[in-house]
Write a protein that holds these residues in place. Structure first.
Motif, PDB file in Angstrom:
ATOM      1  N   MET A 245      -5.156  -4.357   6.712  1.00  0.00           N
ATOM      2  CA  MET A 245      -3.919  -3.876   6.124  1.00  0.00           C
ATOM      3  C   MET A 245      -3.401  -2.706   6.930  1.00  0.00           C
ATOM      4  SD  MET A 245      -3.323  -2.477   2.250  1.00  0.00           S
ATOM      5  CE  MET A 245      -3.821  -4.028   1.543  1.00  0.00           C
ATOM      6  N   THR A 246      -2.165  -2.779   7.369  1.00  0.00           N
ATOM      7  CA  THR A 246      -1.597  -1.684   8.136  1.00  0.00           C
ATOM      8  C   THR A 246      -1.014  -0.649   7.196  1.00  0.00           C
ATOM      9  OG1 THR A 246       0.506  -2.864   8.279  1.00  0.00           O
ATOM     10  CG2 THR A 246      -1.058  -3.145  10.098  1.00  0.00           C
ATOM     11  N   HIS A 247      -0.661   0.491   7.754  1.00  0.00           N
ATOM     12  CA  HIS A 247      -0.176   1.563   6.904  1.00  0.00           C
ATOM     13  C   HIS A 247       1.104   2.168   7.437  1.00  0.00           C
ATOM     14  CE1 HIS A 247      -3.661   1.458   4.298  1.00  0.00           C
ATOM     15  NE2 HIS A 247      -4.313   1.153   5.382  1.00  0.00           N
ATOM     16  N   THR A 248       1.974   1.324   7.967  1.00  0.00           N
ATOM     17  CA  THR A 248       3.291   1.789   8.390  1.00  0.00           C
ATOM     18  C   THR A 248       4.213   1.679   7.188  1.00  0.00           C
ATOM     19  OG1 THR A 248       3.791  -0.450   9.121  1.00  0.00           O
ATOM     20  CG2 THR A 248       2.975   1.103  10.782  1.00  0.00           C
ATOM     21  N   ARG A 249       3.877   2.380   6.135  1.00  0.00           N
ATOM     22  CA  ARG A 249       4.642   2.278   4.917  1.00  0.00           C
ATOM     23  C   ARG A 249       5.331   3.597   4.637  1.00  0.00           C
ATOM     24  NH1 ARG A 249      -0.408   0.960   3.396  1.00  0.00           N
ATOM     25  NH2 ARG A 249       0.281  -0.920   2.348  1.00  0.00           N
ATOM     26  N   ASN A 250       6.354   3.545   3.799  1.00  0.00           N
ATOM     27  CA  ASN A 250       7.124   4.726   3.481  1.00  0.00           C
ATOM     28  C   ASN A 250       7.370   4.741   1.986  1.00  0.00           C
ATOM     29  OD1 ASN A 250       8.826   6.942   3.576  1.00  0.00           O
ATOM     30  ND2 ASN A 250      10.619   5.748   4.147  1.00  0.00           N
TER      31      ASN A 250
ATOM     32  N   VAL B 206     -17.564   5.651   6.312  1.00  0.00           N
ATOM     33  CA  VAL B 206     -16.498   5.442   7.283  1.00  0.00           C
ATOM     34  C   VAL B 206     -15.848   4.096   6.967  1.00  0.00           C
ATOM     35  CG1 VAL B 206     -15.870   5.259   9.722  1.00  0.00           C
ATOM     36  CG2 VAL B 206     -17.817   6.689   9.029  1.00  0.00           C
ATOM     37  N   VAL B 207     -14.535   4.091   6.775  1.00  0.00           N
ATOM     38  CA  VAL B 207     -13.818   2.852   6.472  1.00  0.00           C
ATOM     39  C   VAL B 207     -13.801   1.951   7.707  1.00  0.00           C
ATOM     40  CG1 VAL B 207     -11.565   1.847   5.879  1.00  0.00           C
ATOM     41  CG2 VAL B 207     -12.376   3.911   4.706  1.00  0.00           C
ATOM     42  N   THR B 208     -14.125   0.679   7.509  1.00  0.00           N
ATOM     43  CA  THR B 208     -14.069  -0.287   8.607  1.00  0.00           C
ATOM     44  C   THR B 208     -12.914  -1.272   8.453  1.00  0.00           C
ATOM     45  OG1 THR B 208     -15.623  -1.752   7.456  1.00  0.00           O
ATOM     46  CG2 THR B 208     -16.541  -0.165   9.029  1.00  0.00           C
TER      47      THR B 208
ATOM     48  N   PHE C 149      -5.924   3.560   2.965  1.00  0.00           N
ATOM     49  CA  PHE C 149      -6.925   3.936   3.953  1.00  0.00           C
ATOM     50  C   PHE C 149      -6.653   3.170   5.246  1.00  0.00           C
ATOM     51  CE2 PHE C 149      -8.949   4.054  -0.228  1.00  0.00           C
ATOM     52  CZ  PHE C 149      -9.373   5.364  -0.289  1.00  0.00           C
ATOM     53  N   ALA C 150      -7.256   3.646   6.327  1.00  0.00           N
ATOM     54  CA  ALA C 150      -7.184   2.966   7.618  1.00  0.00           C
ATOM     55  C   ALA C 150      -8.577   2.975   8.231  1.00  0.00           C
ATOM     56  CB  ALA C 150      -6.189   3.675   8.541  1.00  0.00           C
ATOM     57  N   PRO C 151      -8.898   1.991   9.066  1.00  0.00           N
ATOM     58  CA  PRO C 151     -10.206   1.993   9.730  1.00  0.00           C
ATOM     59  C   PRO C 151     -10.454   3.317  10.450  1.00  0.00           C
ATOM     60  CG  PRO C 151      -9.116  -0.101  10.071  1.00  0.00           C
ATOM     61  CD  PRO C 151      -8.097   0.801   9.415  1.00  0.00           C
ATOM     62  N   GLY C 152     -11.646   3.851  10.251  1.00  0.00           N
ATOM     63  CA  GLY C 152     -11.998   5.133  10.861  1.00  0.00           C
ATOM     64  C   GLY C 152     -11.875   6.315   9.924  1.00  0.00           C
ATOM     65  N   ASP C 153     -11.193   6.131   8.786  1.00  0.00           N
ATOM     66  CA  ASP C 153     -11.086   7.224   7.816  1.00  0.00           C
ATOM     67  C   ASP C 153     -12.457   7.548   7.234  1.00  0.00           C
ATOM     68  OD1 ASP C 153      -8.374   7.388   8.125  1.00  0.00           O
ATOM     69  OD2 ASP C 153      -7.866   6.440   6.213  1.00  0.00           O
ATOM     70  N   PHE C 154     -12.706   8.836   7.024  1.00  0.00           N
ATOM     71  CA  PHE C 154     -13.918   9.264   6.342  1.00  0.00           C
ATOM     72  C   PHE C 154     -13.593   9.406   4.862  1.00  0.00           C
ATOM     73  CE2 PHE C 154     -14.758  10.356  10.680  1.00  0.00           C
ATOM     74  CZ  PHE C 154     -16.105  10.134  10.826  1.00  0.00           C
ATOM     75  N   VAL C 155     -14.429   8.815   4.010  1.00  0.00           N
ATOM     76  CA  VAL C 155     -14.170   8.800   2.577  1.00  0.00           C
ATOM     77  C   VAL C 155     -15.434   9.176   1.809  1.00  0.00           C
ATOM     78  CG1 VAL C 155     -12.344   7.062   2.725  1.00  0.00           C
ATOM     79  CG2 VAL C 155     -14.715   6.324   2.488  1.00  0.00           C
ATOM     80  N   ARG C 156     -15.226   9.589   0.557  1.00  0.00           N
ATOM     81  CA  ARG C 156     -16.348   9.907  -0.318  1.00  0.00           C
ATOM     82  C   ARG C 156     -16.363   8.924  -1.479  1.00  0.00           C
ATOM     83  NH1 ARG C 156     -19.620  14.267  -1.022  1.00  0.00           N
ATOM     84  NH2 ARG C 156     -18.347  15.638   0.271  1.00  0.00           N
ATOM     85  N   ASP C 157     -17.551   8.388  -1.767  1.00  0.00           N
ATOM     86  CA  ASP C 157     -17.750   7.495  -2.898  1.00  0.00           C
ATOM     87  C   ASP C 157     -17.773   8.333  -4.180  1.00  0.00           C
ATOM     88  OD1 ASP C 157     -18.583   5.707  -4.808  1.00  0.00           O
ATOM     89  OD2 ASP C 157     -20.427   5.114  -3.777  1.00  0.00           O
ATOM     90  N   ARG C 158     -16.866   8.071  -5.098  1.00  0.00           N
ATOM     91  CA  ARG C 158     -16.787   8.866  -6.326  1.00  0.00           C
ATOM     92  C   ARG C 158     -18.040   8.711  -7.201  1.00  0.00           C
ATOM     93  NH1 ARG C 158     -11.418  10.563  -6.952  1.00  0.00           N
ATOM     94  NH2 ARG C 158      -9.917   9.357  -5.728  1.00  0.00           N
ATOM     95  N   GLU C 159     -18.768   7.621  -7.047  1.00  0.00           N
ATOM     96  CA  GLU C 159     -19.942   7.389  -7.878  1.00  0.00           C
ATOM     97  C   GLU C 159     -21.193   8.067  -7.325  1.00  0.00           C
ATOM     98  OE1 GLU C 159     -19.987   5.718 -10.852  1.00  0.00           O
ATOM     99  OE2 GLU C 159     -17.800   5.779 -10.632  1.00  0.00           O
ATOM    100  N   THR C 160     -21.391   7.997  -6.004  1.00  0.00           N
ATOM    101  CA  THR C 160     -22.625   8.536  -5.412  1.00  0.00           C
ATOM    102  C   THR C 160     -22.411   9.843  -4.654  1.00  0.00           C
ATOM    103  OG1 THR C 160     -22.335   7.383  -3.297  1.00  0.00           O
ATOM    104  CG2 THR C 160     -23.429   6.169  -5.074  1.00  0.00           C
TER     105      THR C 160
END
Length: 230
Positions: free
Chosen positions: A1-6, A141-143, A125-136
């Motif tokens: 999914m791309t993120h060229t959105r507005n 890293v998003v792939t 999100f985009a590939p390469g983004d660093f994210v935190r799991d709300r549960e753990t």
């Protein structure tokens, strides 16, 4: 999914409207002060409804069916109005369509070809983004952001992501985000090994972006017990 959105500046209206016009003159002033309703067409053109008539604008081709443009070749008020509304995020740009964010419900613009559940800039999100799991509280890293819903996307176990108990509080209609745990990437030798690490699928709202990503290592688990392996 791309993120060229507005994200649209305001909800779409179904009636002609005017725009603030301080400091403008000539056709630029008329483009803002005359009531107009701009509607995108499926072929990337726009219908502009006014009190005097309805015209079709091709923004990429810089053309309009109104007499001012057809006879004089001018950059008419209708062309200007469409350009303004695209720039201000009131209508989607050529090649894009309206969609609704699966997390918050806000209207967003996405490429026309994209299908499945969508996310706005705030929740995407985009590939390469660093994210935190709300549960753990683990760092990942998003792939990939898939176009599949959490109640449709099946893990290696043959179970939909939404069926896992740890995902009970997240929407089954949300797109699944695939990610790898940062600790597993480091164990393999660094970020260049992301493609070799075990991937897990998460409903989009279960993850939140971490701006300073790799510097945040506290709380990253060594294992992924209870997670949905992709």
């Amino acid at each position: 999914m791309t993120h060229t959105r507005n994200t649209p500046a305001s909800p779409a209206s179904d009636r002609p409207t005017t725009l603030p016009a301080d400091g403008f003159t000539g056709r630029a002033l008329r483009a803002r002060t005359e009531p107009m309703l701009v509607r995108p067409l499926r072929d990337d053109r726009y219908v502009v409804e006014t009190e005097r008539g309805t015209y079709v604008v091709d923004l990429d081709g810089r053309s309009c069916t109104c007499p001012d443009h057809a006879i004089r070749g001018a950059r008419c008020k209708h062309l200007r109005r469409v350009a303004i509304e695209v720039t201000e995020g009131r209508v989607p740009p050529p090649g894009h369509r309206r969609a609704v964010c699966a997390v918050c419900g806000d209207v967003t613009f996405v490429p026309t070809y994209e299908r499945g559940p969508q996310l706005c800039d705030r929740h995407g999100f985009a590939p390469g983004d660093f994210v935190r799991d709300r549960e753990t509280e683990g760092i990942l890293v998003v792939t990939r952001v898939t176009g599949e819903r959490a109640d449709e996307y099946e893990t290696a176990e043959g179970r939909p992501v939404a069926d896992y108990e740890t995902n009970a509080d997240y929407g089954g209609h949300e797109p699944v985000v695939e990610a790898v745990y940062l600790e597993s990437v480091r164990a393999l030798g660094g970020l260049d090994t992301v493609g070799d690490a075990k991937r897990y699928g998460f409903p989009a709202s279960r993850l939140r972006r971490v701006d300073d990503g790799p510097r945040l290592t506290a709380g990253s688990p060594d294992s992924a017990d209870g997670q949905a392996e992709a």
